[in-house]
Structure formats: C-alpha cells, structure tokens
Write a protein that holds these residues in place. Structure first.
Motif, PDB file in Angstrom:
ATOM      1  N   GLY A 194       0.853  -1.382   0.213  1.00 41.97           N
ATOM      2  CA  GLY A 194       0.070  -0.019   0.088  1.00 41.97           C
ATOM      3  C   GLY A 194       1.009   1.150  -0.060  1.00 41.97           C
ATOM      4  N   VAL A 195       1.986   1.220   0.875  1.00 42.39           N
ATOM      5  CA  VAL A 195       2.963   2.457   0.797  1.00 42.39           C
ATOM      6  C   VAL A 195       3.564   2.682  -0.350  1.00 42.39           C
ATOM      7  CG1 VAL A 195       4.903   3.187   1.713  1.00 42.39           C
ATOM      8  CG2 VAL A 195       3.489   1.985   3.268  1.00 42.39           C
ATOM      9  N   ILE A 196       3.796   1.627  -1.228  1.00 45.11           N
ATOM     10  CA  ILE A 196       4.484   1.807  -2.607  1.00 45.11           C
ATOM     11  C   ILE A 196       3.290   2.378  -3.425  1.00 45.11           C
ATOM     12  CG2 ILE A 196       5.512   0.494  -4.523  1.00 45.11           C
ATOM     13  CD1 ILE A 196       6.785  -1.421  -2.539  1.00 45.11           C
ATOM     14  N   LEU A 197       2.311   1.683  -3.481  1.00 45.37           N
ATOM     15  CA  LEU A 197       1.132   2.377  -4.468  1.00 45.37           C
ATOM     16  C   LEU A 197       0.867   3.599  -4.035  1.00 45.37           C
ATOM     17  CD1 LEU A 197      -1.101   1.722  -6.581  1.00 45.37           C
ATOM     18  CD2 LEU A 197      -2.509   1.034  -4.645  1.00 45.37           C
ATOM     19  N   GLY A 198       0.953   4.023  -2.839  1.00 43.22           N
ATOM     20  CA  GLY A 198       0.429   5.717  -2.502  1.00 43.22           C
ATOM     21  C   GLY A 198       1.704   6.658  -2.828  1.00 43.22           C
ATOM     22  N   ALA A 199       2.855   6.060  -2.657  1.00 44.36           N
ATOM     23  CA  ALA A 199       3.863   6.780  -3.117  1.00 44.36           C
ATOM     24  C   ALA A 199       3.852   7.136  -4.694  1.00 44.36           C
ATOM     25  CB  ALA A 199       5.130   6.342  -2.820  1.00 44.36           C
ATOM     26  N   ASN A 200       3.573   6.343  -5.496  1.00 43.83           N
ATOM     27  CA  ASN A 200       3.642   6.261  -6.834  1.00 43.83           C
ATOM     28  C   ASN A 200       2.467   7.196  -7.287  1.00 43.83           C
ATOM     29  OD1 ASN A 200       5.633   4.527  -8.424  1.00 43.83           O
ATOM     30  ND2 ASN A 200       4.985   3.352  -6.884  1.00 43.83           N
ATOM     31  N   LEU A 201       1.184   7.169  -6.473  1.00 44.96           N
ATOM     32  CA  LEU A 201       0.117   7.799  -6.930  1.00 44.96           C
ATOM     33  C   LEU A 201       0.092   9.427  -6.736  1.00 44.96           C
ATOM     34  CD1 LEU A 201      -2.989   5.738  -5.575  1.00 44.96           C
ATOM     35  CD2 LEU A 201      -2.092   6.038  -8.167  1.00 44.96           C
ATOM     36  N   ILE A 202       0.821   9.758  -5.589  1.00 44.67           N
ATOM     37  CA  ILE A 202       1.053  10.976  -5.064  1.00 44.67           C
ATOM     38  C   ILE A 202       1.686  12.141  -6.067  1.00 44.67           C
ATOM     39  CG2 ILE A 202       2.950  10.943  -3.615  1.00 44.67           C
ATOM     40  CD1 ILE A 202      -0.257  12.955  -2.910  1.00 44.67           C
ATOM     41  N   LEU A 203       2.739  11.394  -6.469  1.00 42.81           N
ATOM     42  CA  LEU A 203       3.420  11.951  -7.633  1.00 42.81           C
ATOM     43  C   LEU A 203       2.522  12.401  -8.779  1.00 42.81           C
ATOM     44  CD1 LEU A 203       6.866  10.135  -7.617  1.00 42.81           C
ATOM     45  CD2 LEU A 203       6.235  12.356  -6.272  1.00 42.81           C
ATOM     46  N   GLN A 204       1.632  11.864  -9.136  1.00 43.45           N
ATOM     47  CA  GLN A 204       0.736  12.279 -10.248  1.00 43.45           C
ATOM     48  C   GLN A 204      -0.314  13.345 -10.206  1.00 43.45           C
ATOM     49  OE1 GLN A 204       1.883  10.748 -12.901  1.00 43.45           O
ATOM     50  NE2 GLN A 204       3.168   9.481 -11.323  1.00 43.45           N
ATOM     51  N   LEU A 205      -0.344  13.850  -8.468  1.00 40.92           N
ATOM     52  CA  LEU A 205      -1.617  14.774  -8.390  1.00 40.92           C
ATOM     53  C   LEU A 205      -1.023  16.282  -8.179  1.00 40.92           C
ATOM     54  CD1 LEU A 205      -3.088  13.147  -5.211  1.00 40.92           C
ATOM     55  CD2 LEU A 205      -3.852  12.954  -7.439  1.00 40.92           C
ATOM     56  N   ASP A 206      -1.994  17.155  -8.415  1.00 36.88           N
ATOM     57  CA  ASP A 206      -1.506  18.473  -8.541  1.00 36.88           C
ATOM     58  C   ASP A 206      -1.255  18.852  -6.972  1.00 36.88           C
ATOM     59  OD1 ASP A 206      -2.997  21.375  -8.050  1.00 36.88           O
ATOM     60  OD2 ASP A 206      -1.678  21.362  -9.701  1.00 36.88           O
ATOM     61  N   ASP A 207      -0.268  19.664  -6.848  1.00 38.33           N
ATOM     62  CA  ASP A 207       0.184  20.078  -5.371  1.00 38.33           C
ATOM     63  C   ASP A 207      -1.065  20.815  -4.545  1.00 38.33           C
ATOM     64  OD1 ASP A 207       2.686  19.378  -6.009  1.00 38.33           O
ATOM     65  OD2 ASP A 207       3.854  21.072  -5.689  1.00 38.33           O
ATOM     66  N   ARG A 208      -1.939  21.382  -5.235  1.00 42.16           N
ATOM     67  CA  ARG A 208      -2.905  22.237  -4.588  1.00 42.16           C
ATOM     68  C   ARG A 208      -4.102  21.455  -3.883  1.00 42.16           C
ATOM     69  NH1 ARG A 208      -7.851  24.151  -6.850  1.00 42.16           N
ATOM     70  NH2 ARG A 208      -8.791  25.914  -5.467  1.00 42.16           N
ATOM     71  N   TRP A 209      -4.186  20.398  -4.920  1.00 43.13           N
ATOM     72  CA  TRP A 209      -5.386  19.508  -4.557  1.00 43.13           C
ATOM     73  C   TRP A 209      -4.797  18.351  -3.217  1.00 43.13           C
ATOM     74  CZ3 TRP A 209     -10.122  20.317  -5.076  1.00 43.13           C
ATOM     75  CH2 TRP A 209     -10.599  20.910  -6.469  1.00 43.13           C
ATOM     76  N   ALA A 210      -3.323  17.945  -3.777  1.00 42.29           N
ATOM     77  CA  ALA A 210      -2.735  17.150  -2.439  1.00 42.29           C
ATOM     78  C   ALA A 210      -2.901  17.894  -1.175  1.00 42.29           C
ATOM     79  CB  ALA A 210      -1.589  16.870  -2.858  1.00 42.29           C
ATOM     80  N   GLN A 211      -2.630  19.085  -1.106  1.00 41.66           N
ATOM     81  CA  GLN A 211      -2.860  20.215   0.032  1.00 41.66           C
ATOM     82  C   GLN A 211      -4.132  20.157   0.831  1.00 41.66           C
ATOM     83  OE1 GLN A 211      -0.390  23.610   0.537  1.00 41.66           O
ATOM     84  NE2 GLN A 211       0.682  23.225  -1.266  1.00 41.66           N
ATOM     85  N   ILE A 212      -5.150  20.246  -0.225  1.00 45.26           N
ATOM     86  CA  ILE A 212      -6.511  20.118   0.357  1.00 45.26           C
ATOM     87  C   ILE A 212      -6.705  18.811   0.898  1.00 45.26           C
ATOM     88  CG2 ILE A 212      -8.736  20.235  -0.374  1.00 45.26           C
ATOM     89  CD1 ILE A 212      -8.209  22.346  -2.383  1.00 45.26           C
ATOM     90  N   ALA A 213      -6.467  17.747  -0.023  1.00 46.75           N
ATOM     91  CA  ALA A 213      -6.733  16.379   0.715  1.00 46.75           C
ATOM     92  C   ALA A 213      -6.170  16.113   2.303  1.00 46.75           C
ATOM     93  CB  ALA A 213      -6.296  15.352  -0.296  1.00 46.75           C
ATOM     94  N   LEU A 214      -4.813  16.693   2.129  1.00 50.28           N
ATOM     95  CA  LEU A 214      -3.808  16.767   3.588  1.00 50.28           C
ATOM     96  C   LEU A 214      -4.748  17.449   4.411  1.00 50.28           C
ATOM     97  CD1 LEU A 214      -1.269  15.879   4.997  1.00 50.28           C
ATOM     98  CD2 LEU A 214      -0.394  18.033   4.004  1.00 50.28           C
ATOM     99  N   GLY A 215      -5.180  18.420   4.237  1.00 54.29           N
ATOM    100  CA  GLY A 215      -5.948  19.314   5.232  1.00 54.29           C
ATOM    101  C   GLY A 215      -7.110  18.583   5.665  1.00 54.29           C
ATOM    102  N   VAL A 216      -8.077  18.119   4.738  1.00 49.60           N
ATOM    103  CA  VAL A 216      -9.534  17.389   5.023  1.00 49.60           C
ATOM    104  C   VAL A 216      -8.903  16.172   6.080  1.00 49.60           C
ATOM    105  CG1 VAL A 216     -11.139  16.267   4.228  1.00 49.60           C
ATOM    106  CG2 VAL A 216     -10.577  18.279   3.305  1.00 49.60           C
TER     107      VAL A 216
END
Length: 254
Positions: A86-108
């Motif tokens: 799961g960690v490996i999958l998640g680490a590969n997925l996050i690099l495909q996301l836009d920074d802004r949306w990643a920060q919103i998801a992190l905040g939520v």
C-alpha cells in the motif's frame, strides 16, 4: 531566512513534531510536513524529505521501546505484508497529483483525524484481544493496506490511524499499539515510502541534518514519556493542533 536560522527552525519543528508523534502513536506529518510546505517546498519534495526524516523518528523511538516492548511476530507480519504494498502504491500515486489538491486532501484528512481522535478520549486504555481468527486477521490486514496507501501518499496522521486501528480492531492497549506503530511504520513503512519517492521525485538534502537530529531526539523522548507517564494531556493538545493545521492547510490551498 539565512541557513543557520533555517536549520534551527527545522530542528525545533522536527523535535516538537516527532516528540508528539512518539507520544501519541503517529502524526509527525501533521506538523512537520505542513511546516516544510509553509517554508516553501513543493508538496512532492516536502513529502519525500519528510519521509526520510521520519525513518529516524522510528529509529529514535525504537531505541527506547525495544527495551520494554515485545512484538508478536504474527502482527509484525500482518503490518508489513499488507502495509508495504500500500505504501508503494500510494507513493507512486501522489506524484501524479496536483500540489494544490494534494494540500486540500492533506488538510481534510488532518482535520478529520483531529475530530475523530477528540471523540475517543478513552481509546486504548486497556487491552482485550479480538478478531484473532483468520477472517479477522485478513480484514485487519486489508484495512492496513489502505492505510499504507495513505501513508505513501498523503502521510498525514497515518501512523495514528495504524495505532487506532490496532486498538479498535485487534484490541491492543494504547502503549502496545504505539510500540508497533513507531517500530514498523516509523522504520519500514516510512523507509519504503522515502525510497520510492526519492527515486521518482526530489529530496531537499540540505534540510535533512536538522530534521534527522530532531527526529532522533524527539522520537526517543516521546517514546520514553509515553512509557513512563502516559499521554492524556499530550493527546488532547495534539488533537487541537491537528484541527488548526488542517484548517490552515485547506485555507492556504484555497
């Protein structure tokens, strides 16, 4: 900010974040990762840098827990076998996301974690083994896989999610769950996540000395205090911080 001041700020942030994380059984990313973002790193670089430093939280905490905690091989295997993919999958997925949306998801995610934790003030005060049969172990492992995906991607409070899951599903007491989280998530999950992100992304190497030193000292001290004094006051303080950080991240991204 000059380089010396920058290193001092990074050390203080890392020390506080990792001390609280070692006390509460996870959550260094709730303070450390947002701090790296606020200091100007892009999300993917901040995440990779934080992951490397977090391995040393696990090392610092393990050096204290190993003297007073015994880990069961069955649960060690479940946490690693289900969690690491799961960690490996998640680490590969996050690099495909836009920074802004990643920060919103992190905040939520951070905000939700603080609210949930606040509603469970007595969580894990005593142990009562449950779901020890094969179906129960499989369900527990599958949930750990999805927590691993979050750990590899958003990283916010996922160690605390593991701690809470071990308590709620398997009936661990708080001290035992914290020991498993800090040793296995802190070293192995974060180590694999750091390697995956480091290969594909960037790491801010110049910031690591201060972050690593703070992680080692904070991890050891937090583990020590959690063993000898408990963590009710720190847990409440931690919940307040998670809510504030979550709101701040969402506001910054919007």
């Amino acid at each position: 900010m000059d380089s010396v001041s920058e290193q001092i700020v990074l050390f203080i942030v890392s020390l506080v974040a990792n001390l609280l994380s070692a006390l509460a059984g996870g959550g260094a990313g709730l303070l450390q990762l947002p701090a790296l973002l606020f200091l100007g790193l892009p999300f993917s670089v901040a995440l990779a840098t934080h992951k490397v430093a977090s391995v040393f939280l696990g090392i610092g905490a393990t050096s204290r827990h190993i003297r007073s905690s015994k880990l069961n091989l069955r649960f060690v295997s479940i946490i690693l076998v289900f969690g690491l993919p799961g960690v490996i999958l998640g680490a590969n997925l996050i690099l495909q996301l836009d920074d802004r949306w990643a920060q919103i998801a992190l905040g939520v995610l951070t905000l939700g974690l603080g609210i949930y934790s606040g509603l469970k003030p007595e969580l894990g005060q005593s142990s009562s083994a449950k779901h020890q049969t094969l179906p129960g172990l499989l369900v527990g492992g599958i949930v750990l896989f999805f927590i691993g995906v979050l750990n590899g991607s958003l990283t916010s409070g996922t160690g605390l999610f593991v701690t809470i899951w071990l308590i709620v599903w398997f009936g661990f007491d708080y001290k035992a769950a914290v020991a498993y989280t800090l040793v296995l998530v802190g070293i192995f999950w974060n180590g694999v996540g750091a390697w995956t992100l480091g290969v594909q992304g960037q790491i801010e190497w110049s910031w690591l000395p201060a972050l690593i030193l703070g992680s080692l000292i904070g991890g050891y001290l937090g583990a020590h205090f959690s063993i000898v004094r408990g963590n009710q006051l720190v847990k409440r303080s931690f919940e307040i911080v998670t809510v504030l950080v979550g709101i701040a991240l969402i506001a910054k991204a919007i």
